[in-house]
Design an enzyme around this catalytic site. Structure first.
Site, PDB file in Angstrom:
ATOM      1  N   GLY A 188       0.820  -1.215   0.000  1.00 47.64           N
ATOM      2  CA  GLY A 188       0.000   0.000   0.000  1.00 47.64           C
ATOM      3  C   GLY A 188       0.849   1.259   0.000  1.00 47.64           C
ATOM      4  O   GLY A 188       2.019   1.221  -0.347  1.00 47.64           O
ATOM      5  N   HIS A 214       2.374   4.732  -4.936  1.00 46.85           N
ATOM      6  CA  HIS A 214       2.932   5.869  -5.665  1.00 46.85           C
ATOM      7  C   HIS A 214       3.056   5.482  -7.148  1.00 46.85           C
ATOM      8  O   HIS A 214       2.678   4.356  -7.529  1.00 46.85           O
ATOM      9  CB  HIS A 214       4.277   6.294  -5.066  1.00 46.85           C
ATOM     10  CG  HIS A 214       5.262   5.172  -4.905  1.00 46.85           C
ATOM     11  ND1 HIS A 214       5.803   4.497  -5.970  1.00 46.85           N
ATOM     12  CD2 HIS A 214       5.775   4.570  -3.793  1.00 46.85           C
ATOM     13  CE1 HIS A 214       6.628   3.573  -5.538  1.00 46.85           C
ATOM     14  NE2 HIS A 214       6.621   3.576  -4.219  1.00 46.85           N
ATOM     15  N   HIS A 236       4.438   2.029  -8.169  1.00 53.04           N
ATOM     16  CA  HIS A 236       3.480   0.914  -8.113  1.00 53.04           C
ATOM     17  C   HIS A 236       2.551   0.951  -9.327  1.00 53.04           C
ATOM     18  O   HIS A 236       2.260  -0.079  -9.936  1.00 53.04           O
ATOM     19  CB  HIS A 236       2.602   1.022  -6.850  1.00 53.04           C
ATOM     20  CG  HIS A 236       3.343   0.893  -5.557  1.00 53.04           C
ATOM     21  ND1 HIS A 236       3.452   1.919  -4.660  1.00 53.04           N
ATOM     22  CD2 HIS A 236       3.986  -0.153  -5.000  1.00 53.04           C
ATOM     23  CE1 HIS A 236       4.132   1.517  -3.598  1.00 53.04           C
ATOM     24  NE2 HIS A 236       4.472   0.260  -3.777  1.00 53.04           N
ATOM     25  N   GLY A 256       9.137  -4.689  -8.846  1.00 57.85           N
ATOM     26  CA  GLY A 256      10.002  -3.566  -9.226  1.00 57.85           C
ATOM     27  C   GLY A 256      11.459  -3.884  -8.944  1.00 57.85           C
ATOM     28  O   GLY A 256      11.786  -4.438  -7.885  1.00 57.85           O
ATOM     29  N   GLN A 257      12.319  -3.490  -9.874  1.00 51.69           N
ATOM     30  CA  GLN A 257      13.770  -3.655  -9.689  1.00 51.69           C
ATOM     31  C   GLN A 257      14.242  -2.964  -8.411  1.00 51.69           C
ATOM     32  O   GLN A 257      15.256  -3.330  -7.832  1.00 51.69           O
ATOM     33  CB  GLN A 257      14.495  -3.078 -10.906  1.00 51.69           C
ATOM     34  CG  GLN A 257      16.015  -3.232 -10.864  1.00 51.69           C
ATOM     35  CD  GLN A 257      16.726  -2.187 -11.683  1.00 51.69           C
ATOM     36  OE1 GLN A 257      16.272  -1.800 -12.757  1.00 51.69           O
ATOM     37  NE2 GLN A 257      17.871  -1.726 -11.206  1.00 51.69           N
ATOM     38  N   ASP A 304      13.446  -3.325  -5.504  1.00 48.95           N
ATOM     39  CA  ASP A 304      13.749  -4.327  -4.475  1.00 48.95           C
ATOM     40  C   ASP A 304      14.390  -5.532  -5.160  1.00 48.95           C
ATOM     41  O   ASP A 304      13.781  -6.592  -5.301  1.00 48.95           O
ATOM     42  CB  ASP A 304      12.465  -4.726  -3.748  1.00 48.95           C
ATOM     43  CG  ASP A 304      11.830  -3.535  -3.064  1.00 48.95           C
ATOM     44  OD1 ASP A 304      12.312  -3.144  -2.005  1.00 48.95           O
ATOM     45  OD2 ASP A 304      10.876  -2.961  -3.642  1.00 48.95           O
ATOM     46  N   SER A 342       7.563   4.344  -0.662  1.00 46.68           N
ATOM     47  CA  SER A 342       6.594   4.787   0.347  1.00 46.68           C
ATOM     48  C   SER A 342       7.323   5.417   1.532  1.00 46.68           C
ATOM     49  O   SER A 342       6.792   6.282   2.216  1.00 46.68           O
ATOM     50  CB  SER A 342       5.777   3.598   0.848  1.00 46.68           C
ATOM     51  OG  SER A 342       5.292   2.871  -0.250  1.00 46.68           O
TER      52      SER A 342
HETATM   53  P1  AMP Z   1       6.012  -2.326  -1.668  1.00 44.13           P
HETATM   54  O1  AMP Z   1       4.626  -1.811  -1.524  1.00 44.13           O
HETATM   55  O2  AMP Z   1       7.048  -1.365  -1.225  1.00 44.13           O
HETATM   56  O3  AMP Z   1       6.181  -3.702  -1.094  1.00 44.13           O
HETATM   57  O4  AMP Z   1       6.256  -2.491  -3.239  1.00 44.13           O
HETATM   58  C1  AMP Z   1       5.416  -3.244  -4.048  1.00 44.13           C
HETATM   59  C2  AMP Z   1       6.063  -3.450  -5.389  1.00 44.13           C
HETATM   60  O5  AMP Z   1       6.306  -2.193  -5.998  1.00 44.13           O
HETATM   61  C3  AMP Z   1       7.436  -4.150  -5.272  1.00 44.13           C
HETATM   62  O6  AMP Z   1       7.580  -5.088  -6.327  1.00 44.13           O
HETATM   63  C4  AMP Z   1       8.392  -3.015  -5.416  1.00 44.13           C
HETATM   64  O7  AMP Z   1       9.663  -3.402  -5.911  1.00 44.13           O
HETATM   65  C5  AMP Z   1       7.659  -2.127  -6.407  1.00 44.13           C
HETATM   66  N1  AMP Z   1       8.179  -0.760  -6.343  1.00 44.13           N
HETATM   67  C6  AMP Z   1       8.322   0.004  -5.231  1.00 44.13           C
HETATM   68  N2  AMP Z   1       8.909   1.175  -5.565  1.00 44.13           N
HETATM   69  C7  AMP Z   1       9.128   1.135  -6.900  1.00 44.13           C
HETATM   70  C8  AMP Z   1       9.723   2.043  -7.837  1.00 44.13           C
HETATM   71  N3  AMP Z   1      10.209   3.219  -7.463  1.00 44.13           N
HETATM   72  N4  AMP Z   1       9.784   1.676  -9.140  1.00 44.13           N
HETATM   73  C9  AMP Z   1       9.301   0.461  -9.541  1.00 44.13           C
HETATM   74  N5  AMP Z   1       8.734  -0.436  -8.710  1.00 44.13           N
HETATM   75  C10 AMP Z   1       8.659  -0.101  -7.406  1.00 44.13           C
END
Ligand code: AMP
Length: 310
Positions: free
Chosen positions: A49, A52, A55, A165-166, A168, A204
């Site tokens: 969640g 941005h 996502h 996303g790359q 992570d 986030s």
């Molecule tokens: P999270 O909510 O932080 O667990 O992220 C969910 C997905 O969004 C994960 O696969 C992240 O790698 C991806 N993600 C987060 N930030 C970015 C970004 N700046 N660019 C591309 N993918 C992202």
């Protein structure tokens, strides 16, 4: 409110409205599969969640490649270490749903903690080799938490393709390996990191940065770029040379409180390497504390880019 509860959902109604449907339970998700998705393709984006544009880029990609798209929003307690404040993680469900609706996502699976973790659980996914990689040492139990929740989500949502996303990178490599090792059917798609114009990777956690810290925070990207530029075509580059190039840039910024790690690792297993060629490729990643905020980022060196991104 535009959200529709799937309990009242019938197939025809879904087709005519095509609005975002909030799914709270495993059983509801299974019903959706049986009654709506059937044999159509389903793209899936797991998230915690506080959505941005990074996502949303993953949602847009999934939208192009699948008949239906589902996201999940679940702040997974098992991937937070003792020092990290799980309760302070930003939560903004209504705003997230508005973004998902705008992105024309079909379903959001947003279960409670109790729905996902029963008290009597016996099994989890243990990616044992990841305990010794840099991010694993910095955050013990993190990768077990990630692998287990993603495995559970894959079993519940049953997607055709899942998008990561790359940003992570170790998570991407881990999930690809889990899918291969455990013979899962889903295809894993890794998309490039989305950045602010100054290079800061969208996250986030950026909301925790003060105005002054925000101005300095692109230092991490700049430092990684310096490390990447230390590698030249046709040459064998020593890892210490790359690490030093990154450190030199980070040390110019007084806001950098701590360098947690700088890693130069293979893009297949995230195992540290002694030397890099552009032909074999590598992942250059780092974690720093800027003030109190933990920032991570990475760049793909040489052929790692073509091998990882799809
Ligand atoms: P999270 O909510 O932080 O667990 O992220 C969910 C997905 O969004 C994960 O696969 C992240 O790698 C991806 N993600 C987060 N930030 C970015 C970004 N700046 N660019 C591309 N993918 C992202």
């Amino acid at each position: 409110m535009f959200l529709v509860n799937v309990n009242r959902l019938v197939c025809g109604a879904f087709q005519s409205t095509r609005r975002l449907h909030v799914i709270r339970t495993v059983q509801e998700m299974r019903n959706i599969h049986k009654e709506i998705i059937k044999s159509s393709s389903l793209g899936f984006i797991p998230t915690m969640g506080a959505l941005h544009s990074g996502h949303i880029m993953l949602m847009d990609r999934a939208k192009k490649e699948n008949e239906y798209v589902a996201a999940s929003i679940f702040v997974n307690p098992t991937q937070f270490s003792a020092g990290e404040d799980l309760d302070k993680y930003p939560r903004q469900f209504e705003a997230d749903c508005a973004r998902l609706q705008e992105a024309k996502v079909d379903f959001v699976f947003a279960p409670t903690r109790e729905e996902m973790y029963k008290n009597n659980a016996l099994c989890h996914v243990e990616p044992f080799a990841f305990k010794s990689i840099m991010e694993g040492k910095a955050r013990p139990e993190f990768f077990r938490g990630v692998a287990t929740i993603v495995c559970k989500l894959f079993n519940i949502v049953d997607p055709t393709k899942s998008y990561f996303g790359q940003k992570d990178i170790s998570q991407c490599i881990l999930i690809r390996k889990m899918v291969e090792d455990l013979n899962m059917k889903v295809s894993v798609v890794v998309c490039e990191t989305m950045r602010e114009p100054d290079g800061l990777a969208l996250s986030s956690r950026n909301a925790y940065l003060s105005e002054l810290e925000r101005k300095q925070s692109c230092i991490l990207y700049k430092a990684l770029e310096a490390g990447k530029n230390a590698c030249r075509r046709g040459e064998l580059t020593d890892r210490n040379h790359i690490v030093k190039a990154v450190e030199d840039v980070l040390q110019t910024c007084s806001f950098v409180n701590r360098i947690e790690y700088i890693s130069v690792a293979s893009h297949t297993h995230m195992i540290e390497v002694d030397t890099v060629t552009l032909e074999t490729g590598a992942v250059l990643s780092a974690a720093i504390r800027l003030g109190n905020v933990r920032l991570i980022d990475n760049l793909l060196i040489g052929n790692a880019e073509a091998d990882i991104l799809n």
